[in-house]
Write a protein that holds these residues in place. Structure first.
Motif, PDB file in Angstrom:
ATOM      1  N   MET A  63       0.848  -1.200   0.000  1.00 19.27           N
ATOM      2  CA  MET A  63       0.000   0.000   0.000  1.00 19.27           C
ATOM      3  C   MET A  63       0.884   1.252   0.000  1.00 19.27           C
ATOM      4  N   SER A  64       0.552   2.208  -0.868  1.00 18.35           N
ATOM      5  CA  SER A  64       1.346   3.429  -0.962  1.00 18.35           C
ATOM      6  C   SER A  64       1.135   4.305   0.271  1.00 18.35           C
ATOM      7  N   TYR A  65       2.092   5.208   0.488  1.00 20.26           N
ATOM      8  CA  TYR A  65       1.979   6.121   1.622  1.00 20.26           C
ATOM      9  C   TYR A  65       0.756   7.032   1.474  1.00 20.26           C
ATOM     10  N   GLU A  66       0.435   7.404   0.224  1.00 18.45           N
ATOM     11  CA  GLU A  66      -0.740   8.247   0.005  1.00 18.45           C
ATOM     12  C   GLU A  66      -2.012   7.533   0.450  1.00 18.45           C
ATOM     13  N   MET A  67      -2.118   6.234   0.144  1.00 20.42           N
ATOM     14  CA  MET A  67      -3.303   5.469   0.534  1.00 20.42           C
ATOM     15  C   MET A  67      -3.359   5.296   2.051  1.00 20.42           C
ATOM     16  N   ILE A  68      -2.189   5.134   2.683  1.00 22.20           N
ATOM     17  CA  ILE A  68      -2.156   5.012   4.148  1.00 22.20           C
ATOM     18  C   ILE A  68      -2.657   6.310   4.785  1.00 22.20           C
ATOM     19  N   ALA A  69      -2.186   7.441   4.241  1.00 22.94           N
ATOM     20  CA  ALA A  69      -2.627   8.740   4.767  1.00 22.94           C
ATOM     21  C   ALA A  69      -4.133   8.908   4.600  1.00 22.94           C
ATOM     22  N   LEU A  70      -4.651   8.516   3.430  1.00 19.58           N
ATOM     23  CA  LEU A  70      -6.097   8.615   3.185  1.00 19.58           C
ATOM     24  C   LEU A  70      -6.875   7.709   4.132  1.00 19.58           C
ATOM     25  N   LEU A  71      -6.355   6.511   4.384  1.00 17.87           N
ATOM     26  CA  LEU A  71      -7.008   5.576   5.300  1.00 17.87           C
ATOM     27  C   LEU A  71      -7.020   6.132   6.723  1.00 17.87           C
ATOM     28  N   MET A  72      -5.904   6.734   7.142  1.00 19.34           N
ATOM     29  CA  MET A  72      -5.859   7.354   8.467  1.00 19.34           C
ATOM     30  C   MET A  72      -6.894   8.457   8.601  1.00 19.34           C
ATOM     31  N   PHE A  73      -6.957   9.315   7.586  1.00 19.89           N
ATOM     32  CA  PHE A  73      -7.881  10.451   7.644  1.00 19.89           C
ATOM     33  C   PHE A  73      -9.330   9.975   7.675  1.00 19.89           C
ATOM     34  N   SER A  74      -9.667   8.996   6.830  1.00 20.22           N
ATOM     35  CA  SER A  74     -11.040   8.496   6.792  1.00 20.22           C
ATOM     36  C   SER A  74     -11.400   7.760   8.080  1.00 20.22           C
ATOM     37  N   SER A  75     -10.445   7.029   8.673  1.00 25.76           N
ATOM     38  CA  SER A  75     -10.700   6.337   9.937  1.00 25.76           C
ATOM     39  C   SER A  75     -10.973   7.323  11.055  1.00 25.76           C
ATOM     40  N   MET A  76     -10.203   8.399  11.066  1.00 27.32           N
ATOM     41  CA  MET A  76     -10.402   9.419  12.087  1.00 27.32           C
ATOM     42  C   MET A  76     -11.777  10.071  11.942  1.00 27.32           C
ATOM     43  N   MET A  77     -12.183  10.408  10.713  1.00 26.83           N
ATOM     44  CA  MET A  77     -13.489  11.020  10.495  1.00 26.83           C
ATOM     45  C   MET A  77     -14.614  10.076  10.895  1.00 26.83           C
ATOM     46  N   LEU A  78     -14.446   8.786  10.599  1.00 27.91           N
ATOM     47  CA  LEU A  78     -15.468   7.804  10.957  1.00 27.91           C
ATOM     48  C   LEU A  78     -15.628   7.712  12.472  1.00 27.91           C
ATOM     49  N   MET A  79     -14.505   7.711  13.196  1.00 23.93           N
ATOM     50  CA  MET A  79     -14.578   7.659  14.654  1.00 23.93           C
ATOM     51  C   MET A  79     -15.241   8.909  15.222  1.00 23.93           C
ATOM     52  N   LEU A  80     -14.961  10.071  14.626  1.00 22.65           N
ATOM     53  CA  LEU A  80     -15.588  11.304  15.096  1.00 22.65           C
ATOM     54  C   LEU A  80     -17.092  11.281  14.858  1.00 22.65           C
ATOM     55  N   LEU A  81     -17.514  10.710  13.726  1.00 21.69           N
ATOM     56  CA  LEU A  81     -18.941  10.639  13.420  1.00 21.69           C
ATOM     57  C   LEU A  81     -19.685   9.698  14.363  1.00 21.69           C
ATOM     58  N   THR A  82     -18.966   8.755  14.976  1.00 20.98           N
ATOM     59  CA  THR A  82     -19.609   7.842  15.926  1.00 20.98           C
ATOM     60  C   THR A  82     -19.723   8.456  17.317  1.00 20.98           C
ATOM     61  N   GLY A  83     -19.229   9.696  17.468  1.00 20.85           N
ATOM     62  CA  GLY A  83     -19.388  10.389  18.745  1.00 20.85           C
ATOM     63  C   GLY A  83     -18.207  10.264  19.688  1.00 20.85           C
ATOM     64  N   GLN A  84     -17.071   9.753  19.199  1.00 22.54           N
ATOM     65  CA  GLN A  84     -15.890   9.647  20.057  1.00 22.54           C
ATOM     66  C   GLN A  84     -15.322  11.036  20.341  1.00 22.54           C
ATOM     67  N   ARG A  85     -14.639  11.161  21.475  1.00 27.94           N
ATOM     68  CA  ARG A  85     -13.998  12.437  21.792  1.00 27.94           C
ATOM     69  C   ARG A  85     -12.895  12.742  20.779  1.00 27.94           C
ATOM     70  N   VAL A  86     -12.695  14.036  20.515  1.00 28.53           N
ATOM     71  CA  VAL A  86     -11.761  14.443  19.468  1.00 28.53           C
ATOM     72  C   VAL A  86     -10.361  13.917  19.749  1.00 28.53           C
ATOM     73  N   PHE A  87      -9.850  14.144  20.978  1.00 35.63           N
ATOM     74  CA  PHE A  87      -8.472  13.723  21.265  1.00 35.63           C
ATOM     75  C   PHE A  87      -8.351  12.203  21.218  1.00 35.63           C
ATOM     76  N   GLY A  88      -9.411  11.480  21.637  1.00 31.21           N
ATOM     77  CA  GLY A  88      -9.358  10.019  21.629  1.00 31.21           C
ATOM     78  C   GLY A  88      -9.299   9.464  20.225  1.00 31.21           C
ATOM     79  N   ALA A  89     -10.134  10.003  19.329  1.00 29.68           N
ATOM     80  CA  ALA A  89     -10.160   9.523  17.949  1.00 29.68           C
ATOM     81  C   ALA A  89      -8.842   9.799  17.240  1.00 29.68           C
ATOM     82  N   ILE A  90      -8.334  11.014  17.372  1.00 33.35           N
ATOM     83  CA  ILE A  90      -7.116  11.402  16.665  1.00 33.35           C
ATOM     84  C   ILE A  90      -5.899  10.676  17.239  1.00 33.35           C
ATOM     85  N   GLY A  91      -5.786  10.639  18.551  1.00 31.27           N
ATOM     86  CA  GLY A  91      -4.651   9.964  19.176  1.00 31.27           C
ATOM     87  C   GLY A  91      -4.653   8.473  18.911  1.00 31.27           C
ATOM     88  N   PHE A  92      -5.826   7.844  18.951  1.00 23.71           N
ATOM     89  CA  PHE A  92      -5.922   6.407  18.701  1.00 23.71           C
ATOM     90  C   PHE A  92      -5.465   6.060  17.279  1.00 23.71           C
TER      91      PHE A  92
END
Length: 441
Positions: free
Chosen positions: A1-30
């Motif tokens: 997997m390319s670094y660009e795809m890893i970055a995109l996966l990280m960003f989308s995972s973080m947004m998904l966790m935020l949409l589920t109601g997780q705390r901002v610092f918890g989602a980003i740090g996790f």
């Protein structure tokens, strides 16, 4: 997997966790720590979080954060802000729209006391809103004034948001605060000019107060003037030594906190309840911001390691052929979109690892960009359908003010703020002149 795809996966995972109601610092740090563990193994993953924590603990200017928050809560809880409004009530009630103009002045001074828009909104909704409605002011004018005025809290120093930006962008807090002074005062002046012109054309929007309410005698007027200007005296007592170079930023924040405490004691308002509430709220907000900064540093370290910023820069400039200014405008538009469902802190933490290095790579000044980001956050706060300030106002407003009224009330103020943003973008010296003057001496 390319670094660009890893970055995109990280960003989308973080947004998904935020949409589920997780705390901002918890989602980003996790997401940051899990990505580091998968990319660089146990040692690299653990070291990432530890290095971010050490960097945070060693950042000396962070001590200003609890000092200024404590100062704001002392002035608010001890009801010194009430004196401000009484002063505006007596001195400006004779003008058409005078109380609305005074409310903007109140918000500027509250911003200089606290640095959080939520504090301005709470004080404006509890002190100014009932008084303005009781005296026949148009409900849409009133709600627009309070929302627009409270947004100044994240731009006029001591802005807590600019402290967070300074940490993430690795820029001096003092320069960022000075950069926010002229744009903040310019925006407040624009609000006042709009209110004055609008109420001159349509006096029923902001009727003049009856003479008997304003005619309290000069001794009482002078007393109210002194009581109302006390927060301004406290502000200058900490900012003048800093600007003159007599004290550091941290020392000035301590002066401000101590001056507010002494003022409350001298006025006989420093009760056990006021002190305990101020300390508890200060600790709660300070800890929240520290966790968010810690998560943002860890997330940004992973992005730096992946080279995601260079990939995005290449996408915009080489593959899409966009000019630097067009990329900057797209960034600001994305903030407005995100502001419909996120607060300023969450927006900054989510996109800072991408935007801040990209802005530097495009050749823009990061101090100037910090002001642009903050003004854009102010606009996003009041942009329907889910602007942060819109729902705060709805929660605090009386039942006769509907959500439809609140949406319509902010339209002219958003236009004024957009014009102010354009002015700062076209003329960067509006933001940069004061820090260049002070730090260039």
């Amino acid at each position: 997997m390319s670094y660009e795809m890893i970055a995109l996966l990280m960003f989308s995972s973080m947004m998904l966790m935020l949409l589920t109601g997780q705390r901002v610092f918890g989602a980003i740090g996790f997401v940051a720590v899990v990505a580091a563990l998968l990319l660089w193994g146990d040692r690299g993953g653990y070291d990432l979080g530890f290095a971010a924590a050490i960097k945070l603990m060693k950042w000396y200017p962070l001590l200003t954060l609890p000092m200024f928050i404590f100062m704001g809560y002392i002035l608010s809880e001890s009801r010194i802000a009430d004196d401000l409004y009484k002063m505006f009530h007596v001195w400006m009630g004779g003008l058409s729209g005078g109380l609305a103009i005074g409310t903007i002045g109140l918000m500027v001074l509250i911003s200089a006391m606290n640095g959080l828009s939520v504090a301005g909104m709470a004080i404006g909704a509890t002190i100014a809103l009932p008084e303005l409605l009781k005296r026949g002011y148009d409900k849409r004018m009133v709600t627009g004034v309070i929302q627009a005025g409270s947004s100044l809290g994240i731009l006029v120093p001591p802005s807590v948001v600019l402290v967070l930006y300074a940490m993430i962008a690795r820029q001096p807090v003092g320069q960022l605060w000075l950069a926010g002074v002229l744009p903040g005062l310019m925006m407040a002046a624009m609000f006042i000019i709009y209110i004055a012109i609008r109420c001159k054309i349509t006096p029923s929007l902001g009727p003049v107060l009856p003479k008997e309410e304003r005619d309290v005698g000069w001794p009482e007027k002078i007393r109210l003037l002194g009581a109302g200007l006390l927060p301004l005296v406290i502000f200058f007592s900490m900012m003048v030594p800093f600007v003159k170079g007599w004290t550091s930023l941290v020392e000035s924040s301590a002066i401000g906190a101590m001056a507010a405490f002494v003022a409350a004691v001298l006025k006989g308002r420093m009760t056990r309840k006021v002190f305990e509430t101020s300390v508890r709220n200060t600790l709660g907000i300070s800890c929240m911001f520290m966790w968010i900064i810690l998560a943002a540093l860890a997330f940004g370290a992973v992005f730096d390691g992946l080279g995601a910023v260079k990939a995005i820069e290449s996408l915009f400039t080489e593959k899409m052929g966009l000019s630097p200014i067009m990329i900057l405008i797209l960034m600001q538009l994305s903030f407005i979109v995100m502001g419909t469902f996120l607060d300023d802190t969450a927006m900054l933490v989510i996109v800072a690892p991408l935007y801040v290095p990209l802005v530097g790579a495009l050749g823009f000044d990061l101090i100037w960009y910090g002001v642009l980001y903050t003004i854009t956050c102010q606009i996003a706060y009041m942009t329907p359908p889910f602007g942060y300030n819109l729902f705060l106002m709805r929660a605090m407003a009386p039942p006769e003010i509907t959500i439809h009224d609140i949406y319509r009330s902010i339209i002219p103020f958003v236009l004024v703020m957009t014009f102010a943003l354009a002015v700062v973008m076209i003329f960067p010296q509006v933001a940069l002149w004061l820090p260049d003057y002070v730090y260039g001496k």
